[in-house]
Design an enzyme around this catalytic site. Structure first.
Site, PDB file in Angstrom:
ATOM      1  N   SER A   1      12.154   5.502  14.396  1.00 11.32           N
ATOM      2  CA  SER A   1      11.026   5.068  15.215  1.00 11.32           C
ATOM      3  C   SER A   1      11.544   4.762  16.604  1.00 11.32           C
ATOM      4  O   SER A   1      11.996   3.658  16.883  1.00 11.32           O
ATOM      5  CB  SER A   1      10.390   3.811  14.610  1.00 11.32           C
ATOM      6  OG  SER A   1       9.811   4.123  13.388  1.00 11.32           O
ATOM      7  N   LEU A   2      11.494   5.759  17.449  1.00  7.67           N
ATOM      8  CA  LEU A   2      12.054   5.608  18.797  1.00  7.67           C
ATOM      9  C   LEU A   2      11.047   4.874  19.687  1.00  7.67           C
ATOM     10  O   LEU A   2      11.327   3.835  20.249  1.00  7.67           O
ATOM     11  CB  LEU A   2      12.389   6.992  19.358  1.00  7.67           C
ATOM     12  CG  LEU A   2      13.273   7.006  20.577  1.00  7.67           C
ATOM     13  CD1 LEU A   2      14.691   6.573  20.219  1.00  7.67           C
ATOM     14  CD2 LEU A   2      13.295   8.391  21.220  1.00  7.67           C
ATOM     15  N   ASN A   3       9.894   5.492  19.821  1.00  5.31           N
ATOM     16  CA  ASN A   3       8.742   4.832  20.435  1.00  5.31           C
ATOM     17  C   ASN A   3       8.869   4.469  21.915  1.00  5.31           C
ATOM     18  O   ASN A   3       7.988   3.795  22.460  1.00  5.31           O
ATOM     19  CB  ASN A   3       8.352   3.564  19.660  1.00  5.31           C
ATOM     20  CG  ASN A   3       7.899   3.896  18.249  1.00  5.31           C
ATOM     21  OD1 ASN A   3       7.412   5.004  18.016  1.00  5.31           O
ATOM     22  ND2 ASN A   3       8.067   2.986  17.326  1.00  5.31           N
TER      23      ASN A   3
ATOM     24  N   CYS B   1       7.247  -7.433   7.155  1.00  6.41           N
ATOM     25  CA  CYS B   1       8.425  -6.857   7.809  1.00  6.41           C
ATOM     26  C   CYS B   1       8.889  -7.798   8.910  1.00  6.41           C
ATOM     27  O   CYS B   1       8.082  -8.302   9.685  1.00  6.41           O
ATOM     28  CB  CYS B   1       8.072  -5.490   8.408  1.00  6.41           C
ATOM     29  SG  CYS B   1       9.465  -4.682   9.223  1.00  6.41           S
TER      30      CYS B   1
ATOM     31  N   CYS C   1       7.689  -5.337  15.286  1.00  6.20           N
ATOM     32  CA  CYS C   1       7.296  -4.403  16.355  1.00  6.20           C
ATOM     33  C   CYS C   1       5.883  -4.773  16.805  1.00  6.20           C
ATOM     34  O   CYS C   1       5.003  -5.015  15.976  1.00  6.20           O
ATOM     35  CB  CYS C   1       7.346  -2.967  15.844  1.00  6.20           C
ATOM     36  SG  CYS C   1       8.982  -2.523  15.226  1.00  6.20           S
TER      37      CYS C   1
ATOM     38  N   GLY D   1       7.059  -2.176   5.703  1.00  7.44           N
ATOM     39  CA  GLY D   1       8.431  -2.647   5.602  1.00  7.44           C
ATOM     40  C   GLY D   1       9.455  -1.731   6.232  1.00  7.44           C
ATOM     41  O   GLY D   1       9.171  -0.585   6.561  1.00  7.44           O
ATOM     42  N   GLU D   2      10.637  -2.283   6.399  1.00  5.25           N
ATOM     43  CA  GLU D   2      11.757  -1.531   6.981  1.00  5.25           C
ATOM     44  C   GLU D   2      12.698  -1.156   5.826  1.00  5.25           C
ATOM     45  O   GLU D   2      13.384  -2.018   5.273  1.00  5.25           O
ATOM     46  CB  GLU D   2      12.458  -2.425   8.024  1.00  5.25           C
ATOM     47  CG  GLU D   2      13.807  -1.960   8.486  1.00  5.25           C
ATOM     48  CD  GLU D   2      13.851  -0.508   8.979  1.00  5.25           C
ATOM     49  OE1 GLU D   2      13.087  -0.150   9.895  1.00  5.25           O
ATOM     50  OE2 GLU D   2      14.676   0.265   8.443  1.00  5.25           O
TER      51      GLU D   2
ATOM     52  N   SER E   1      12.493   6.404   7.057  1.00  9.46           N
ATOM     53  CA  SER E   1      12.192   6.107   8.464  1.00  9.46           C
ATOM     54  C   SER E   1      12.681   4.704   8.805  1.00  9.46           C
ATOM     55  O   SER E   1      12.421   3.753   8.075  1.00  9.46           O
ATOM     56  CB  SER E   1      10.672   6.189   8.677  1.00  9.46           C
ATOM     57  OG  SER E   1      10.342   5.772   9.984  1.00  9.46           O
TER      58      SER E   1
ATOM     59  N   CYS F   1       2.622  -2.828  15.560  1.00 11.68           N
ATOM     60  CA  CYS F   1       2.483  -2.513  14.134  1.00 11.68           C
ATOM     61  C   CYS F   1       1.772  -3.630  13.382  1.00 11.68           C
ATOM     62  O   CYS F   1       2.115  -4.807  13.528  1.00 11.68           O
ATOM     63  CB  CYS F   1       3.875  -2.280  13.553  1.00 11.68           C
ATOM     64  SG  CYS F   1       3.873  -1.990  11.780  1.00 11.68           S
TER      65      CYS F   1
ATOM     66  N   CYS G   1      -0.817   5.430  10.089  1.00 12.01           N
ATOM     67  CA  CYS G   1       0.454   4.786  10.440  1.00 12.01           C
ATOM     68  C   CYS G   1       0.229   3.439  11.099  1.00 12.01           C
ATOM     69  O   CYS G   1      -0.553   3.332  12.034  1.00 12.01           O
ATOM     70  CB  CYS G   1       1.193   5.622  11.473  1.00 12.01           C
ATOM     71  SG  CYS G   1       2.189   6.886  10.792  1.00 12.01           S
TER      72      CYS G   1
ATOM     73  N   CYS H   1       3.374   8.414   1.195  1.00 10.10           N
ATOM     74  CA  CYS H   1       3.993   7.447   2.104  1.00 10.10           C
ATOM     75  C   CYS H   1       4.077   6.124   1.348  1.00 10.10           C
ATOM     76  O   CYS H   1       3.046   5.571   0.971  1.00 10.10           O
ATOM     77  CB  CYS H   1       3.102   7.342   3.349  1.00 10.10           C
ATOM     78  SG  CYS H   1       3.598   6.077   4.501  1.00 10.10           S
TER      79      CYS H   1
ATOM     80  N   GLU I   1       0.808  -1.205   0.000  1.00 11.73           N
ATOM     81  CA  GLU I   1       0.000   0.000   0.000  1.00 11.73           C
ATOM     82  C   GLU I   1       0.849   1.266   0.000  1.00 11.73           C
ATOM     83  O   GLU I   1       1.957   1.283   0.526  1.00 11.73           O
ATOM     84  CB  GLU I   1      -0.906   0.000   1.238  1.00 11.73           C
ATOM     85  CG  GLU I   1      -1.895  -1.148   1.194  1.00 11.73           C
ATOM     86  CD  GLU I   1      -2.752  -1.268   2.437  1.00 11.73           C
ATOM     87  OE1 GLU I   1      -3.782  -1.949   2.354  1.00 11.73           O
ATOM     88  OE2 GLU I   1      -2.419  -0.707   3.477  1.00 11.73           O
TER      89      GLU I   1
ATOM     90  N   ASN J   1      -2.581   3.940  16.517  1.00 16.90           N
ATOM     91  CA  ASN J   1      -3.742   3.623  15.678  1.00 16.90           C
ATOM     92  C   ASN J   1      -4.131   2.181  15.914  1.00 16.90           C
ATOM     93  O   ASN J   1      -3.319   1.272  15.704  1.00 16.90           O
ATOM     94  CB  ASN J   1      -3.407   3.849  14.200  1.00 16.90           C
ATOM     95  CG  ASN J   1      -3.206   5.320  13.910  1.00 16.90           C
ATOM     96  OD1 ASN J   1      -4.038   6.150  14.266  1.00 16.90           O
ATOM     97  ND2 ASN J   1      -2.092   5.654  13.285  1.00 16.90           N
TER      98      ASN J   1
HETATM   99  N1  SAH Z   1       9.741   0.412   9.264  1.00 17.63           N
HETATM  100  C1  SAH Z   1       9.939   1.792   9.332  1.00 17.63           C
HETATM  101  C2  SAH Z   1       8.954   2.593   8.543  1.00 17.63           C
HETATM  102  C3  SAH Z   1       7.533   2.132   8.543  1.00 17.63           C
HETATM  103  S1  SAH Z   1       6.655   2.249  10.071  1.00 17.63           S
HETATM  104  C4  SAH Z   1       9.956   2.255  10.772  1.00 17.63           C
HETATM  105  O1  SAH Z   1       9.591   1.492  11.652  1.00 17.63           O
HETATM  106  O2  SAH Z   1      10.369   3.381  10.996  1.00 17.63           O
HETATM  107  C5  SAH Z   1       6.281   3.982  10.118  1.00 17.63           C
HETATM  108  C6  SAH Z   1       5.911   4.521  11.497  1.00 17.63           C
HETATM  109  O3  SAH Z   1       4.648   4.016  11.899  1.00 17.63           O
HETATM  110  C7  SAH Z   1       6.886   4.138  12.574  1.00 17.63           C
HETATM  111  O4  SAH Z   1       7.341   5.291  13.238  1.00 17.63           O
HETATM  112  C8  SAH Z   1       6.084   3.289  13.518  1.00 17.63           C
HETATM  113  O5  SAH Z   1       6.504   3.475  14.835  1.00 17.63           O
HETATM  114  C9  SAH Z   1       4.683   3.807  13.301  1.00 17.63           C
HETATM  115  N2  SAH Z   1       3.626   2.854  13.646  1.00 17.63           N
HETATM  116  C10 SAH Z   1       3.625   1.524  13.433  1.00 17.63           C
HETATM  117  N3  SAH Z   1       2.460   0.990  13.884  1.00 17.63           N
HETATM  118  C11 SAH Z   1       1.726   1.995  14.393  1.00 17.63           C
HETATM  119  C12 SAH Z   1       0.417   2.087  14.959  1.00 17.63           C
HETATM  120  N4  SAH Z   1      -0.345   1.016  15.088  1.00 17.63           N
HETATM  121  N5  SAH Z   1      -0.025   3.296  15.352  1.00 17.63           N
HETATM  122  C13 SAH Z   1       0.731   4.396  15.191  1.00 17.63           C
HETATM  123  N6  SAH Z   1       1.960   4.382  14.624  1.00 17.63           N
HETATM  124  C14 SAH Z   1       2.457   3.193  14.228  1.00 17.63           C
HETATM  125 FE1  SF4 Z   2       8.457  -3.009  10.516  1.00 13.94          FE
HETATM  126 FE2  SF4 Z   2       8.374  -0.352  10.965  1.00 13.94          FE
HETATM  127 FE3  SF4 Z   2       6.252  -1.916  11.508  1.00 13.94          FE
HETATM  128 FE4  SF4 Z   2       8.427  -2.096  13.015  1.00 13.94          FE
HETATM  129  S1  SF4 Z   2       7.103  -0.296  12.789  1.00 13.94           S
HETATM  130  S2  SF4 Z   2       7.252  -3.827  12.189  1.00 13.94           S
HETATM  131  S3  SF4 Z   2      10.029  -1.785  11.504  1.00 13.94           S
HETATM  132  S4  SF4 Z   2       7.123  -1.541   9.488  1.00 13.94           S
END
Ligand code: SAH
Ligand code: SF4
Length: 384
Positions: free
Chosen positions: A230-232, A125, A129, A177-178, A209, A132, A349, A118, A105, A306
């Site tokens: 993506s610090l989180n 991936c 995480c 994906g990463e 990212s 995600c 996201c 985006c 997508e 989300n």
């Molecule tokens: N793999 C890369 C890029 C794709 S994810 C990465 O992880 O950076 C893009 C962003 O979406 C990341 O910052 C991730 O932390 C965020 N993300 C993933 N799942 C999410 C969710 N359910 N709600 C909000 N943000 C999310």
């Molecule tokens: Fe992959 Fe980014 Fe999702 Fe983590 S947040 S699973 S690195 S797409």
């Protein structure tokens, strides 16, 4: 000069190659193998990127013989759009067929001053995480450079057809994906999109990212594009709990690498921080986060979680999100609260996934999340 047919048989395994995977220099080198002059590559690039003509028969300044030869060595296939959804907030989601029953997508996010695309870099991936949706699927395949450029071209053509007069101004590799797990193809696609003979997109408008694959991060600086991380989380303990990659590449090393990026480029890093109810969303977490980042030239991008089926996490209340935001700003951190876009079409996201593994995303145009205002329509192929 070698006769064309003879040379083709030597390359039969790679023919016809996809045009969208070629930088201008690559195309020049490729055509040279078939005895063609350098300027031919420029001519074809102009047809495709300037005039959006990819039907070889319409490339009128090429001789008939050359056009015949070209058909054997180049194809201009784009990943077909199999679903196109438009959110009530103007966000658009495109679902692409990337063969073998797989889909990826891309999402277009409008704002006052920009139109951000985006895009996805992989099918699934492996980073897993916990919060995600994409991370629930194991990596199936890395996208090729032409599939990445192809997402851009399809969306670009679709926007032109809609006649809204807006062009994509920014690209973020924040789809499925990463990107740094697929560096070769991602940076190749960036070269193509940046080429002055092609799309001519400024490198400052492209953001990669990453979840923090440290050994690959120097390539972001090398490519002169923007870095988002993506610090989180505000500590190793919490980060390892939600992002398994933190066990391999812990915060201290990750932040050191961020400093290196800043030293090389002078550009601030965007720190993405997903707010998970009860886990990362408290005021004291905000304090710890700001402390953690005190030496890092960065801006913090807050993303309220989300929700998606079976995630096990919850989205914090608006008040909690606001309190977190206020606290980071009070402490002097540059912080942006990302407006959630495209929720009704499951395009926010971390909500992206393939329909094959996640049938619940198939009927999103009728989904209850979005009520009845979300629009779904099948895509018209660009008439090239
Ligand atoms: N793999 C890369 C890029 C794709 S994810 C990465 O992880 O950076 C893009 C962003 O979406 C990341 O910052 C991730 O932390 C965020 N993300 C993933 N799942 C999410 C969710 N359910 N709600 C909000 N943000 C999310
Ligand atoms: Fe992959 Fe980014 Fe999702 Fe983590 S947040 S699973 S690195 S797409």
């Amino acid at each position: 000069m070698m006769p064309m047919n003879q040379d083709i048989s030597a390359h039969a395994d790679i023919l016809p190659a996809n045009f969208y995977s070629f930088t201008l220099e690559d195309l020049q080198a490729y055509l040279k193998k078939f005895g063609k002059e350098k300027f031919r590559a420029q001519q074809i690039y102009k047809w495709v990127y300037e005039s959006r003509v990819s039907n070889i028969d319409e490339m009128s300044n090429l001789s008939k013989d050359f056009r015949g030869e070209l058909k054997n060595i180049l194809n201009f296939d784009l990943p077909p759009v199999i679903k196109h959804l438009v959110s009530v907030d103007g966000t658009q989601k495109f679902l692409f067929d990337v063969k073998d029953g797989n889909t990826v997508e891309a999402v277009v996010i409008p704002s006052d001053d920009r139109l951000t695309l985006c895009i996805s870099s992989e099918i699934g991936c492996n980073m897993a995480c916990k919060f995600c949706f994409t991370g629930k699927q194991k990596l199936k395949r890395r996208l090729t450079a032409d599939e990445i450029v192809g997402q851009f071209m399809q969306v670009h053509d679709s926007l032109q057809k809609e006649g809204l007069g807006r062009r994509i101004s920014n690209i973020v590799f924040m789809g499925m994906g990463e990107p740094l797990d697929n560096s070769d193809n991602v940076f190749k696609s960036i070269e193509v999109l940046h080429s002055q003979w092609g799309i001519n997109l400024s490198l400052k408008k492209i953001t990669v990212s990453t979840s923090g694959i440290i050994p690959e991060m120097y390539k972001v600086a090398q490519a002169k594009v923007r870095l988002a991380v993506s610090l989180n989380a505000y500590s190793d303990e919490v980060r390892s709990q939600v992002m398994p990659i933190n066990n391999k590449y812990p915060l201290k090393d990750l932040l050191e690498e961020c400093k290196r990026y800043y030293r090389a480029t002078g550009e601030k890093i965007t720190m993405e921080y997903v707010l998970l109810k009860g886990i990362t969303d408290q005021v004291e977490h905000a304090q710890k986060l700001v402390k953690l980042l005190k030496d890092i030239p960065c801006k913090i991008n807050l993303i309220p979680f989300n929700e998606h089926p079976g995630s096990g996490y919850e989205r914090p209340s608006d008040e909690t999100v606001q309190a977190f935001h206020t606290e980071t700003m009070r402490l002097g951190a540059q912080t942006l609260l990302r407006r959630t876009m495209g929720r009704d079409i499951f395009a926010a996201c971390g909500q992206l996934a393939t329909k094959i593994d996640h049938p619940e995303t198939m009927d999103i145009s009728n989904s209850k999340i979005g009520g009845t205002n979300a629009r779904s329509f099948s895509h018209r192929q660009p008439s090239l």
